[in-house]
Design a protein around this motif. Structure first.
Motif, PDB file in Angstrom:
ATOM      1  N   ALA A  51      33.429  47.038  45.830  1.00 16.19           N
ATOM      2  CA  ALA A  51      34.273  47.328  46.995  1.00 16.19           C
ATOM      3  C   ALA A  51      35.631  46.633  46.863  1.00 16.19           C
ATOM      4  N   GLU A  52      35.646  45.410  46.337  1.00 14.85           N
ATOM      5  CA  GLU A  52      36.907  44.669  46.192  1.00 14.85           C
ATOM      6  C   GLU A  52      37.858  45.332  45.207  1.00 14.85           C
ATOM      7  N   VAL A  53      37.314  45.989  44.175  1.00 12.87           N
ATOM      8  CA  VAL A  53      38.188  46.675  43.215  1.00 12.87           C
ATOM      9  C   VAL A  53      38.397  48.132  43.605  1.00 12.87           C
TER      10      VAL A  53
ATOM     11  N   VAL B 182      49.137  52.733  39.298  1.00 17.55           N
ATOM     12  CA  VAL B 182      49.945  51.613  39.778  1.00 17.55           C
ATOM     13  C   VAL B 182      49.341  50.968  41.016  1.00 17.55           C
ATOM     14  N   THR B 183      48.803  51.780  41.935  1.00 20.78           N
ATOM     15  CA  THR B 183      48.251  51.235  43.174  1.00 20.78           C
ATOM     16  C   THR B 183      47.044  50.357  42.889  1.00 20.78           C
ATOM     17  N   VAL B 184      46.111  50.859  42.080  1.00 22.78           N
ATOM     18  CA  VAL B 184      44.907  50.088  41.761  1.00 22.78           C
ATOM     19  C   VAL B 184      45.269  48.874  40.908  1.00 22.78           C
ATOM     20  N   GLN B 185      46.257  49.026  40.036  1.00 20.74           N
ATOM     21  CA  GLN B 185      46.702  47.891  39.238  1.00 20.74           C
ATOM     22  C   GLN B 185      47.140  46.748  40.141  1.00 20.74           C
ATOM     23  N   ARG B 186      47.905  47.058  41.175  1.00 18.54           N
ATOM     24  CA  ARG B 186      48.350  46.027  42.112  1.00 18.54           C
ATOM     25  C   ARG B 186      47.154  45.371  42.792  1.00 18.54           C
ATOM     26  N   GLN B 187      46.154  46.158  43.191  1.00 19.09           N
ATOM     27  CA  GLN B 187      44.974  45.595  43.837  1.00 19.09           C
ATOM     28  C   GLN B 187      44.209  44.671  42.887  1.00 19.09           C
ATOM     29  N   VAL B 188      44.110  45.068  41.636  1.00 12.33           N
ATOM     30  CA  VAL B 188      43.406  44.249  40.654  1.00 12.33           C
ATOM     31  C   VAL B 188      44.160  42.937  40.411  1.00 12.33           C
ATOM     32  N   LEU B 189      45.471  42.991  40.311  1.00 12.62           N
ATOM     33  CA  LEU B 189      46.253  41.775  40.120  1.00 12.62           C
ATOM     34  C   LEU B 189      46.115  40.847  41.323  1.00 12.62           C
ATOM     35  N   ASP B 190      46.050  41.415  42.524  1.00  8.63           N
ATOM     36  CA  ASP B 190      45.808  40.592  43.709  1.00  8.63           C
ATOM     37  C   ASP B 190      44.439  39.930  43.640  1.00  8.63           C
ATOM     38  N   LEU B 191      43.440  40.665  43.103  1.00  5.87           N
ATOM     39  CA  LEU B 191      42.105  40.095  42.948  1.00  5.87           C
ATOM     40  C   LEU B 191      42.117  38.942  41.953  1.00  5.87           C
ATOM     41  N   PHE B 192      42.869  39.090  40.866  1.00  9.87           N
ATOM     42  CA  PHE B 192      43.023  37.985  39.919  1.00  9.87           C
ATOM     43  C   PHE B 192      43.577  36.750  40.632  1.00  9.87           C
TER      44      PHE B 192
END
Length: 328
Positions: free
Chosen positions: A133-135, A183-193
């Protein structure tokens, strides 16, 4: 606190030429450390050496890999695997081949938590659902029952990222983790990092070609060329004033929103050397407009972890970026 310390690491083909030459770098707890450079520079080889997953045709020929103060290379293979499995994780480069096509997604995330870390199956499954869910994977229950071929490349990549986060590791080696993402999911993943780094103190070794990701996420950068570190710098310093002509060339080839739209992108002439027949002296010499007679001798990497360069005549300032590798 330094969590990972690599000292004079050398890797070679068995009975063959070197692939990594005396690589040294530190990664602090909670730090994001980038490894950048062209394909074949040795970035992924460093990650595989740290995690003990070098291919059979390759061997470590010297140096130390200190994980939280313990030299992994001195441990028996079983103890080394256990130590790495308990505290480290990998986000591999190719999501298509990294997942087992004959197993459902769920066990590929949860089995490590159960078998290595002793979690209950229920706790492991709950953790897997929460991470999916987080990703930003919709309907985690369905995805955990699915096989890899039933999912898109972007979803498989996000599953690998979730799997790496599952055991709350102290170190993650991420090999091009955002390549297959929009790009949108990339931003979410970087925020998760960033969240994982803040909450758990997780260190991240980021292997990437994407200098935009480096600029937005990383604390320090090691620039790799032909199996060597040619520059170490803080991210701010590298982008403002690269000192090695190769690092300047990489930055000159990157589109920038603050530049004129008609500005031509820089290029680096030639191609990386064949490491089976490496050139004498500085490996970048055949491609460098600043090369001179003394470049026939390979320069040492001089400096510290935050500012070091291996070049006989390093660049002095940010103006070098405008002219790529040969800029004065």
């Amino acid at each position: 606190m330094t969590y990972l310390s690599i000292r004079d690491l050398s890797v070679r083909l068995r009975n063959g030429p070197p692939l990594l030459r005396r690589v040294s770098l530190d990664v602090e707890a909670g730090e994001v450390r980038a490894l950048v450079g062209e394909s074949g520079a040795g970035k992924s080889m460093i990650g595989k050496a740290v995690l003990g997953i070098l291919p059979p045709s390759v061997e470590i020929s010297g140096g130390q890999i200190l994980l939280d103060g313990t030299d992994l290379l001195t441990l028996p293979p079983k103890d080394r695997r256990r130590r790495i499995g308990a505290s480290c994780a990998l986000i591999p480069q190719d999501p298509l081949t990294a997942l087992n096509p004959s197993h459902r997604i769920g066990p590929q995330i949860t089995d490590r938590l159960v078998d290595i870390l002793g979690w209950t199956r229920a706790d492991a499954e709950a953790r897997a659902k929460a991470l999916l869910a987080e990703v930003q994977i919709p309907d985690p229950d369905r995805v955990l029952r699915a096989y890899p071929h039933e999912l898109s490349g972007g979803m498989r990549q996000r599953i690998l990222i979730a799997s790496a986060f599952a055991a709350e590791p102290k170190l993650i080696v991420a090999d091009e983790p955002t390549t297959a993402l929009d790009v949108t999911v990339q931003r979410q993943v970087l925020d998760l990092f960033r969240d994982l780094r803040r909450e758990l103190g997780t260190a991240l070794v980021l292997i990437t070609h994407d200098l935009g990701v480096v600029a937005g996420l990383c604390d320090r950068v090691a620039v790799m060329y032909a199996g060597r570190v040619v520059e170490r710098a803080t991210t701010d310093r590298l982008f403002a004033a690269p000192r090695h002509p190769y690092g300047a060339g990489l930055l000159a080839a990157m589109p920038r929103v603050d530049e004129r739209p008609d500005r031509p992108l820089g290029t680096i002439p030639g191609a990386p050397p064949d490491l089976r027949r490496p050139p004498a002296g500085c490996a970048f010499r055949p491609r460098c407009a600043r090369a001179a007679a003394d470049c026939a001798v390979a320069p040492a990497l001089v400096g510290d972890e935050r500012d070091a360069v291996a070049c006989h005549r390093p660049l002095a300032g940010p103006a070098a970026v405008d002219g790529a590798p040969g800029a004065p």
